[in-house]
Design an enzyme around this catalytic site. Structure first.
Site, PDB file in Angstrom:
ATOM      1  CB  SER A  51      45.079  29.462  36.613  1.00  0.00           C
ATOM      2  OG  SER A  51      46.080  30.421  37.472  1.00  0.00           O
ATOM      3  CB  ILE A  93      44.224  24.006  52.053  1.00  0.00           C
ATOM      4  CG1 ILE A  93      43.991  23.147  50.697  1.00  0.00           C
ATOM      5  CG2 ILE A  93      42.899  24.029  52.810  1.00  0.00           C
ATOM      6  CD1 ILE A  93      43.248  23.726  49.764  1.00  0.00           C
ATOM      7  CG  ASP A 103      32.301  37.092  41.565  1.00  0.00           C
ATOM      8  OD1 ASP A 103      33.440  37.278  40.936  1.00  0.00           O
ATOM      9  OD2 ASP A 103      31.132  37.062  41.009  1.00  0.00           O
ATOM     10  CG  HIS A 110      67.965  64.063  50.193  1.00  0.00           C
ATOM     11  ND1 HIS A 110      68.714  65.426  50.209  1.00  0.00           N
ATOM     12  CD2 HIS A 110      68.543  63.340  51.170  1.00  0.00           C
ATOM     13  CE1 HIS A 110      69.758  65.207  51.198  1.00  0.00           C
ATOM     14  NE2 HIS A 110      69.725  64.087  51.890  1.00  0.00           N
ATOM     15  CG  PHE A 141      63.912  51.142  55.773  1.00  0.00           C
ATOM     16  CD1 PHE A 141      62.559  51.644  55.406  1.00  0.00           C
ATOM     17  CD2 PHE A 141      64.090  50.998  57.134  1.00  0.00           C
ATOM     18  CE1 PHE A 141      61.642  51.960  56.320  1.00  0.00           C
ATOM     19  CE2 PHE A 141      63.054  51.316  58.254  1.00  0.00           C
ATOM     20  CZ  PHE A 141      61.748  51.670  57.620  1.00  0.00           C
ATOM     21  CD  GLU A 145      40.679  34.796  48.382  1.00  0.00           C
ATOM     22  OE1 GLU A 145      39.571  35.097  47.591  1.00  0.00           O
ATOM     23  OE2 GLU A 145      40.498  34.537  49.655  1.00  0.00           O
TER      24      GLU A 145
HETATM   25  N1  CAA Z   1      29.868  34.018  38.705  1.00  0.00           N
HETATM   26  C1  CAA Z   1      29.121  33.407  38.260  1.00  0.00           C
HETATM   27  N2  CAA Z   1      29.251  32.458  37.195  1.00  0.00           N
HETATM   28  C2  CAA Z   1      30.524  32.411  36.710  1.00  0.00           C
HETATM   29  C3  CAA Z   1      31.205  33.504  37.053  1.00  0.00           C
HETATM   30  C4  CAA Z   1      31.163  34.343  38.299  1.00  0.00           C
HETATM   31  N3  CAA Z   1      31.950  35.266  38.934  1.00  0.00           N
HETATM   32  N4  CAA Z   1      32.457  33.377  36.220  1.00  0.00           N
HETATM   33  C5  CAA Z   1      32.412  32.359  35.365  1.00  0.00           C
HETATM   34  N5  CAA Z   1      30.938  32.034  35.681  1.00  0.00           N
HETATM   35  C6  CAA Z   1      30.272  31.060  34.707  1.00  0.00           C
HETATM   36  C7  CAA Z   1      30.112  31.420  33.495  1.00  0.00           C
HETATM   37  O1  CAA Z   1      28.951  32.241  33.364  1.00  0.00           O
HETATM   38  C8  CAA Z   1      30.102  29.921  32.593  1.00  0.00           C
HETATM   39  O2  CAA Z   1      28.434  29.655  33.081  1.00  0.00           O
HETATM   40  P1  CAA Z   1      27.835  28.883  31.752  1.00  0.00           P
HETATM   41  O3  CAA Z   1      28.546  27.321  31.629  1.00  0.00           O
HETATM   42  O4  CAA Z   1      26.543  28.729  32.388  1.00  0.00           O
HETATM   43  O5  CAA Z   1      27.930  29.600  30.466  1.00  0.00           O
HETATM   44  C9  CAA Z   1      30.926  29.108  33.633  1.00  0.00           C
HETATM   45  O6  CAA Z   1      30.928  29.903  34.772  1.00  0.00           O
HETATM   46  C10 CAA Z   1      32.315  28.825  32.982  1.00  0.00           C
HETATM   47  O7  CAA Z   1      32.798  30.115  32.991  1.00  0.00           O
HETATM   48  P2  CAA Z   1      34.003  30.638  31.981  1.00  0.00           P
HETATM   49  O8  CAA Z   1      33.897  30.026  30.601  1.00  0.00           O
HETATM   50  O9  CAA Z   1      34.649  31.930  32.179  1.00  0.00           O
HETATM   51  O10 CAA Z   1      35.235  29.673  33.118  1.00  0.00           O
HETATM   52  P3  CAA Z   1      36.734  29.342  32.637  1.00  0.00           P
HETATM   53  O11 CAA Z   1      37.126  27.885  32.703  1.00  0.00           O
HETATM   54  O12 CAA Z   1      37.101  30.175  31.351  1.00  0.00           O
HETATM   55  O13 CAA Z   1      37.433  30.157  33.927  1.00  0.00           O
HETATM   56  C11 CAA Z   1      37.919  31.561  35.395  1.00  0.00           C
HETATM   57  C12 CAA Z   1      37.160  31.104  34.446  1.00  0.00           C
HETATM   58  C13 CAA Z   1      37.882  32.860  35.646  1.00  0.00           C
HETATM   59  C14 CAA Z   1      39.868  31.603  34.661  1.00  0.00           C
HETATM   60  C15 CAA Z   1      38.397  30.572  36.713  1.00  0.00           C
HETATM   61  O14 CAA Z   1      38.736  29.229  36.309  1.00  0.00           O
HETATM   62  C16 CAA Z   1      39.194  31.169  37.761  1.00  0.00           C
HETATM   63  O15 CAA Z   1      38.464  32.096  38.466  1.00  0.00           O
HETATM   64  N6  CAA Z   1      40.274  30.689  37.978  1.00  0.00           N
HETATM   65  C17 CAA Z   1      40.925  31.022  39.281  1.00  0.00           C
HETATM   66  C18 CAA Z   1      40.784  30.168  40.487  1.00  0.00           C
HETATM   67  C19 CAA Z   1      40.936  30.894  41.876  1.00  0.00           C
HETATM   68  O16 CAA Z   1      40.740  32.378  42.034  1.00  0.00           O
HETATM   69  N7  CAA Z   1      41.690  30.179  42.645  1.00  0.00           N
HETATM   70  C20 CAA Z   1      41.829  30.811  44.082  1.00  0.00           C
HETATM   71  C21 CAA Z   1      41.726  29.598  45.007  1.00  0.00           C
HETATM   72  S1  CAA Z   1      41.324  30.121  46.590  1.00  0.00           S
HETATM   73  C22 CAA Z   1      42.696  30.751  47.321  1.00  0.00           C
HETATM   74  O17 CAA Z   1      43.714  31.076  46.687  1.00  0.00           O
HETATM   75  C23 CAA Z   1      42.658  31.100  48.675  1.00  0.00           C
HETATM   76  C24 CAA Z   1      43.592  30.386  49.721  1.00  0.00           C
HETATM   77  O18 CAA Z   1      42.949  29.581  50.468  1.00  0.00           O
HETATM   78  C25 CAA Z   1      45.025  30.870  50.034  1.00  0.00           C
END
Ligand code: CAA
Length: 382
Positions: free
Chosen positions: A132, A157, A240, A278, A338, A363
Site C-alpha cells: 500500500s 506479480i 489511474d 418469494h 442458491f 491495484e
Molecule cells: N498521478 C500523478 N502524480 C501523483 C498521483 C497521481 N495519481 N498520486 C500521487 N502523485 C504524486 C503527488 O502529487 C506527489 O508529488 P510531489 O512530490 O510532486 O508533490 C507524489 O506523487 C507523492 O504523492 P503522495 O504524497 O500522495 O504519496 P503517498 O506516499 O501519500 O502515497 C498512495 C500515495 C496513493 C497511497 C500510493 O502509495 C498508492 O497508490 N498506493 C497503492 C499502491 C498500489 O495500488 N499497488 C498496486 C500494485 S499493482 C497490482 O496490484 C496489480 C497486480 O499485478 C495484481
C-alpha cells in the site's frame, strides 16, 4: 455529459469478447480454478483476436482502444472467468508505464514486439515488506556507469513466471521516498532476474502469480523510463488508467452472479412455487441488480472521463472501489439465493465470491482507494 449509447463498433467489440468468453474461457473456468492451471492456450487465442494489449496505440500495432472500449471487453471476459481476465489484461498494466514514461524509441522497440507476437509482461511494484505504501519500496537501483544494478524482491506479480518483460520500480535512495523511485523495463533473460514459485491463491486461480527477484541485475540506463525520480509518478498515473478496468472486471463478476442467481431462482421451488416468486428473493435480486448497474455506470463514467483526456484519479478509484465492493455483495447474495448448493464447488457462485475478493485488494486495496478519493474530493476545499 457522458453519452453511453454504444456505437456499432463498440457493440461488435462487446460481441467479440462475449463470444470468446463463452466459447474459450467459460468451458475451462472450473477446471483451471480447481487445478490452479494457467490456460496458456486461452491467452494465445486472446492475443490472436486482439483482446490483449488493448491500450497500445495502433501506431505500435496495438488495438488502440479507448478506456470505455477496454471496459466493455473486460466486463465480458470477467463474466466468464476473472482469473483468466486478470492475466489477459496484465499486459495493459505492465506496458502502460512505457506508454506514459517511455521515449518514442523505447515505445517503438518494446510495444511493437508485444503486438507482433505473443508475449506477456508484468508490472513489478509491490514488495514483500509492503504494497500500500508504494513510496516506501526498497528494491535498490544503484548507478554503475551506463547501467543500474537492481537488487530486491517483488511479490504478487501477475504473470510473473510467464512474462518475457518486467516493468520494475526501484529506488536510488530509500530515504528520498517517492522522489528516489525510478521505472525500468527489464527483459526476463537479464542475468540476475528470477521469477519465484507460483502462489497458491484463494481465487483468480487461472491467473499465475509469483515473486520476481533481482540480484545484481544490470539494466542499461537506456531502459529507464523518464528521468531519475519519475518512477512514482509513472506508477501512479499507470494505476489511474488501470483501476477503471478493474471496476469493469468486478462488474463482470457481479453480473455473472446476478445471472446465475436469477436463472436459479426461476427453477428452484419451495413452498410450492419458484423461489423467484418469494419477496425475500425478489428483494435480494433487486438489490443485486442495483449494485450491478451502479458498478457499471461508475466504471463507464471513469473510463469516459479518462477518454476525454482528464486524469480521472478520483473517478477511477471510485469505480474500482465501488464495483469491487459491489461484486462481493452480489456474489455473497448469489450464494444465499442458491442456499446450500451455492456453497458447493459443483455450482458456479462460490468461485465468484473468491474471485471478487481479490478485486477489493489488488491495484491498491479499497482502503487505499478511499484515501485517494478523500484526498481528491477535499482538494477543491483546501
Ligand atoms: N498521478 C500523478 N502524480 C501523483 C498521483 C497521481 N495519481 N498520486 C500521487 N502523485 C504524486 C503527488 O502529487 C506527489 O508529488 P510531489 O512530490 O510532486 O508533490 C507524489 O506523487 C507523492 O504523492 P503522495 O504524497 O500522495 O504519496 P503517498 O506516499 O501519500 O502515497 C498512495 C500515495 C496513493 C497511497 C500510493 O502509495 C498508492 O497508490 N498506493 C497503492 C499502491 C498500489 O495500488 N499497488 C498496486 C500494485 S499493482 C497490482 O496490484 C496489480 C497486480 O499485478 C495484481
Amino acid at each position: 455529459m457522458p453519452d453511453f449509447a454504444l456505437t456499432e463498433e463498440q457493440r461488435s467489440l462487446q460481441d467479440l469478447a462475449r463470444k470468446f468468453a463463452r466459447t474459450e474461457m467459460a468451458p475451462r473456468a472450473a477446471e483451471c480454478d480447481r487445478l490452479g492451471r494457467f490456460p496458456e492456450e486461452v491467452m494465445r487465442k486472446a492475443w490472436e483476436l486482439g483482446l490483449m494489449n488493448l491500450n497500445i496505440p495502433a501506431e505500435y500495432g496495438g488495438s488502440g482502444l479507448g478506456l470505455v472500449d477496454q471496459c466493455l471487453i473486460v466486463e465480458e471476459l470477467a463474466h466468464a472467468c476473472a482469473g483468466m481476465t486478470t492475466s489477459v489484461i496484465a499486459n495493459c498494466l505492465a506496458l502502460e508505464p512505457i506508454l506514459l514514461g517511455g521515449s518514442e524509441e523505447q515505445r517503438r522497440s518494446v510495444l511493437s514486439s508485444f503486438c507482433s507476437s505473443y508475449h506477456l509482461a508484468s508490472f513489478c511494484l509491490t514488495e514483500p515488506g509492503g504494497g500500500s505504501d508504494a513510496g516506501a519500496l526498497q528494491t535498490r537501483a544503484r548507478r554503475d556507469g551506463d547501467h543500474y544494478v537492481l537488487d530486491g524482491e517483488k511479490c504478487f506479480i501477475t504473470n510473473g513466471p510467464h512474462a518475457s518483460l518486467y516493468t520494475v520500480f526501484a529506488t536510488t535512495d530509500p530515504a528520498l521516498r517517492h522522489k528516489g523511485i525510478c521505472a525500468f523495463y527489464v527483459p526476463r533473460d537479464t542475468e540476475g532476474v528470477t521469477p519465484g514459485k507460483e502462489e497458491e491463491k484463494m481465487g483468480h486461480r487461472a491467473s499465475s502469480t509469483s515473486t520476481v527477484r533481482f540480484e545484481r541485475a544490470r539494466v542499461p540506463v537506456a531502459q529507464r523510463l523518464g528521468a531519475e525520480g519519475d518512477g512514482f509518478s509513472i506508477a501512479m498515473r499507470t494505476l489511474d488508467q488501470t483501476r477503471t478496468p478493474i471496476g469493469a472486471l468486478a462488474t463482470g463478476i457481479a453480473q455473472a452472479a446476478l445471472d446465475h442467481a436469477a436463472a436459479y431462482s426461476l427453477k428452484r421451488q419451495t413452498f410450492g412455487k419458484p423461489i423467484a416468486e418469494h419477496q425475500a428473493i425478489q428483494i435480494k435480486l433487486a438489490n443485486m441488480a442495483q449494485d450491478v448497474h451502479a458498478a457499471r455506470l461508475l466504471t463507464w463514467n471513469a473510463a469516459w472521463e479518462i477518454d476525454q483526456g482528464r486524469k480521472g484519479t478520483l473517478e477511477s478509484s471510485i469505480a474500482k472501489c465501488y464495483a469491487s465492493d459491489a461484486a462481493m455483495r452480489v456474489a455473497d447474495e448469489a450464494i444465499q439465493v442458491f442456499g446450500g448448493y451455492g456453497y458447493m464447488k459443483d455450482y458456479p457462485v462460490e468461485k465468484l465470491l473468491r474471485d471478487a475478493k481479490l478485486a477489493q485488494i489488488y491495484e491498491g486495496s479499497n482502503e487505499i482507494q478511499r484515501i485517494v478519493i478523500a484526498r481528491e474530493l477535499l482538494r477543491p476545499y483546501a
